[in-house]
Enzyme design. Structure first.
Site, PDB file in Angstrom:
ATOM      1  N   ARG A 246      48.294  24.089  61.252  1.00  0.00           N
ATOM      2  CA  ARG A 246      48.570  22.668  60.646  1.00  0.00           C
ATOM      3  C   ARG A 246      50.001  22.971  59.916  1.00  0.00           C
ATOM      4  O   ARG A 246      50.204  24.152  59.319  1.00  0.00           O
ATOM      5  CB  ARG A 246      47.544  22.304  59.966  1.00  0.00           C
ATOM      6  CG  ARG A 246      46.306  21.957  60.535  1.00  0.00           C
ATOM      7  CD  ARG A 246      45.121  21.464  59.839  1.00  0.00           C
ATOM      8  NE  ARG A 246      44.088  21.281  60.659  1.00  0.00           N
ATOM      9  CZ  ARG A 246      43.026  21.939  61.056  1.00  0.00           C
ATOM     10  NH1 ARG A 246      43.311  23.215  60.824  1.00  0.00           N
ATOM     11  NH2 ARG A 246      42.101  21.565  61.762  1.00  0.00           N
ATOM     12  N   LYS A 275      38.387  23.524  55.016  1.00  0.00           N
ATOM     13  CA  LYS A 275      37.793  23.999  53.676  1.00  0.00           C
ATOM     14  C   LYS A 275      36.956  23.077  53.246  1.00  0.00           C
ATOM     15  O   LYS A 275      35.873  23.297  52.520  1.00  0.00           O
ATOM     16  CB  LYS A 275      38.965  24.044  52.857  1.00  0.00           C
ATOM     17  CG  LYS A 275      39.693  22.702  52.348  1.00  0.00           C
ATOM     18  CD  LYS A 275      40.920  23.127  51.466  1.00  0.00           C
ATOM     19  CE  LYS A 275      41.589  21.647  51.306  1.00  0.00           C
ATOM     20  NZ  LYS A 275      42.731  22.037  50.347  1.00  0.00           N
ATOM     21  N   HIS A 344      53.163  18.581  63.363  1.00  0.00           N
ATOM     22  CA  HIS A 344      51.681  18.641  63.665  1.00  0.00           C
ATOM     23  C   HIS A 344      51.602  18.464  65.119  1.00  0.00           C
ATOM     24  O   HIS A 344      50.671  19.101  65.746  1.00  0.00           O
ATOM     25  CB  HIS A 344      51.078  17.533  63.193  1.00  0.00           C
ATOM     26  CG  HIS A 344      49.478  17.688  62.812  1.00  0.00           C
ATOM     27  ND1 HIS A 344      48.695  17.706  64.050  1.00  0.00           N
ATOM     28  CD2 HIS A 344      48.750  17.782  61.757  1.00  0.00           C
ATOM     29  CE1 HIS A 344      47.447  17.805  63.636  1.00  0.00           C
ATOM     30  NE2 HIS A 344      47.569  18.349  62.298  1.00  0.00           N
ATOM     31  N   ARG A 347      50.508  21.696  67.663  1.00  0.00           N
ATOM     32  CA  ARG A 347      49.149  21.794  68.095  1.00  0.00           C
ATOM     33  C   ARG A 347      48.788  21.332  69.280  1.00  0.00           C
ATOM     34  O   ARG A 347      48.011  21.962  70.040  1.00  0.00           O
ATOM     35  CB  ARG A 347      48.096  21.641  66.784  1.00  0.00           C
ATOM     36  CG  ARG A 347      48.427  22.358  65.597  1.00  0.00           C
ATOM     37  CD  ARG A 347      47.868  21.642  64.334  1.00  0.00           C
ATOM     38  NE  ARG A 347      46.526  21.317  64.488  1.00  0.00           N
ATOM     39  CZ  ARG A 347      45.320  22.262  64.275  1.00  0.00           C
ATOM     40  NH1 ARG A 347      45.826  23.589  64.077  1.00  0.00           N
ATOM     41  NH2 ARG A 347      44.070  21.783  64.588  1.00  0.00           N
ATOM     42  N   HIS A 371      39.546  25.076  64.691  1.00  0.00           N
ATOM     43  CA  HIS A 371      38.623  24.089  64.677  1.00  0.00           C
ATOM     44  C   HIS A 371      37.144  24.987  64.464  1.00  0.00           C
ATOM     45  O   HIS A 371      37.065  26.115  65.042  1.00  0.00           O
ATOM     46  CB  HIS A 371      38.557  23.375  65.907  1.00  0.00           C
ATOM     47  CG  HIS A 371      39.732  22.316  66.076  1.00  0.00           C
ATOM     48  ND1 HIS A 371      40.101  21.960  67.255  1.00  0.00           N
ATOM     49  CD2 HIS A 371      40.296  21.914  65.042  1.00  0.00           C
ATOM     50  CE1 HIS A 371      41.026  20.964  66.960  1.00  0.00           C
ATOM     51  NE2 HIS A 371      41.201  20.980  65.566  1.00  0.00           N
ATOM     52  N   TYR A 381      31.346  30.789  65.142  1.00  0.00           N
ATOM     53  CA  TYR A 381      31.987  32.073  65.499  1.00  0.00           C
ATOM     54  C   TYR A 381      32.753  32.651  64.218  1.00  0.00           C
ATOM     55  O   TYR A 381      33.265  31.945  63.360  1.00  0.00           O
ATOM     56  CB  TYR A 381      33.010  32.017  66.520  1.00  0.00           C
ATOM     57  CG  TYR A 381      32.544  31.774  67.889  1.00  0.00           C
ATOM     58  CD1 TYR A 381      31.583  32.800  68.221  1.00  0.00           C
ATOM     59  CD2 TYR A 381      32.815  30.921  68.717  1.00  0.00           C
ATOM     60  CE1 TYR A 381      31.104  32.653  69.531  1.00  0.00           C
ATOM     61  CE2 TYR A 381      32.202  30.567  69.946  1.00  0.00           C
ATOM     62  CZ  TYR A 381      31.396  31.586  70.237  1.00  0.00           C
ATOM     63  OH  TYR A 381      30.959  31.555  71.714  1.00  0.00           O
TER      64      TYR A 381
END
Length: 418
Positions: A246, A275, A344, A347, A371, A381
């Protein structure tokens, strides 16, 4: 009186030896073990139906044990008691299985794909088949398509949703087309995906302008290389498509987060959008970004200019604070990409082409995008998950972008709804 037959024991069956000719070991009530000269052990049942002597195959030892063979004998005897020939019943059962297999979801889906793929772009055709093979066939591929209900389909989509919500929505659309094809060809009564409306979380409504067609991306990359603004902004624009984080995560990058010799960038998880969902016991973790050789080269060149600053991309007015959140978008606007590309949007550019053109594994792409990706057991993960595969993907991606800039032949990206 008929001769009394002593039932076989498991030991007798297990130790039965072959002879020069086939021989039988009788168990009683028509059941016997046929031992062949090559050592084969075959369960058979002798019976009479409509005055004719017949023999029914009941399976092979040891796949079918002695007790299983007796159960099959008793089932056949029950059919005979109801004036049903067990041989005919077996043939009908086999025909039913063959019909179900011919109308399984995978068979119908592949037939649908073969019929319509010539009308799509090559990349879309590959994407559709790969997603079916990856997510759908392992769960419901062998099941008769007419038997599948909404909960069966939702279970598949939930697993995809855990990896990528957008992919779940797109696969749902594909499944609907397969079911409607089955309805039209007389192999299903209805499309169960119609009952799933509102059961997947909605797609994000916030859209950032992004260029995703490889031919147009080539022009964008060449324009960035020719940017005549500040070297810091130019470097950030060059790095953005290589790491596809980002904009805020990119512009606030600190030199202490990088190990250029190892080719790694460890982004503090607290600084990422993720976060908001980080639990206390996960604070202090990093999001690991493997760096391609091209990304390392950009950073090494930039280090000579901003290496004395805390920030990799400091403000033009003060090394004490990071670049403005408007700097990259302003630069793209000045280059003529206003309304077409945003910071942005890198992405979306990466995710689309990695998935639909390079056919990279979607869980690797989603993980690299930062993500939340979960394993088959529902666990998130960790930062080093699939690191060798992600390193390879990031280098392949950087090399692909270099090829675009150099004018390599590319397959234009065309989406078709099939």
């Amino acid at each position: 009186m008929p001769k009394r037959i002593t039932p076989l024991s498991d030991t007798q069956v297990r130790n039965a030896k072959p002879k020069e000719k086939e021989h039988k070991l009788m168990d009683g009530y028509g059941l016997f073990l046929l031992v062949t000269p090559t050592g084969g052990k075959l369960w058979r049942l002798d019976y009479r139906f409509d005055g004719k002597r017949k023999t029914l195959a009941l399976g092979t030892y040891p796949a079918v044990s002695l007790s299983d063979a007796r159960k099959r004998r008793d089932e056949a005897k029950a059919l005979l008691a109801n004036d049903i020939d067990p041989s005919d019943a077996n043939k009908a059962k086999k025909a039913s299985r063959l019909e179900a297999g011919a109308n399984s979801f995978e068979v119908v889906a592949r037939e649908w794909h073969t019929k319509f793929a010539p009308t799509w772009s090559p990349s879309h055709a590959v994407w559709v088949l790969r997603r079916l093979e990856q997510y759908v066939f392992p769960d419901i591929g062998t099941r008769p398509i007419a038997e599948l209900k909404a909960p069966d389909v939702l279970k598949v989509l939930r697993r995809i949703e855990a990896v990528a919500l957008e992919t779940a929505h797109r696969v749902k659309f594909v499944l609907g087309q397969v079911f409607r094809y089955a309805v039209g060809s007389g192999r299903a009564e209805r499309d169960p995906t119609a009952d799933l409306k509102g059961l997947l979380p909605p797609r994000s409504q916030k859209h950032h302008a992004a260029i995703t067609d490889p031919k147009e991306v080539a022009g964008l990359l060449r324009a960035i290389d020719g940017f005549n603004g500040t070297f810091t902004v130019k470097s950030a624009l060059q790095l953005a498509p290589l790491v596809f984080l980002r904009p805020g995560e990119l512009r606030q990058a600190e030199w202490t987060e990088f190990d250029l010799e190892a080719g790694e960038w460890n982004v503090p998880i607290e600084r990422m959008k993720l976060k908001l969902r980080v639990k206390e016991d996960r604070k202090g973790e990093k999001h690991l970004v493997p760096l391609s050789a091209q990304a390392v080269a950009i950073l090494k060149d930039l280090h000579g200019l901003t290496g004395q600053s805390r920030y990799v991309f400091p403000s033009a007015r003060s090394f004490a604070r990071p670049m403005s959140n408007m700097a990259l978008n302003a630069a793209l606007n000045r280059m003529g990409f206003k309304g077409e590309m945003t910071a942005h949007g890198f992405r979306a550019l990466a995710r689309t082409i990695l998935d639909e053109v390079l056919q990279c594994r979607i869980d690797l792409v989603e993980h690299q995008l930062g993500h939340a990706v979960r394993d088959p057991n529902g666990r998130a993960y960790n930062r080093t998950a699939h690191l060798p595969e992600r390193r390879k993907m990031m280098q392949t991606w950087a090399d692909y972008l270099d090829g675009l800039k150099a004018g390599a032949k590319v397959i234009p990206l065309k989406r078709s709804e099939g």
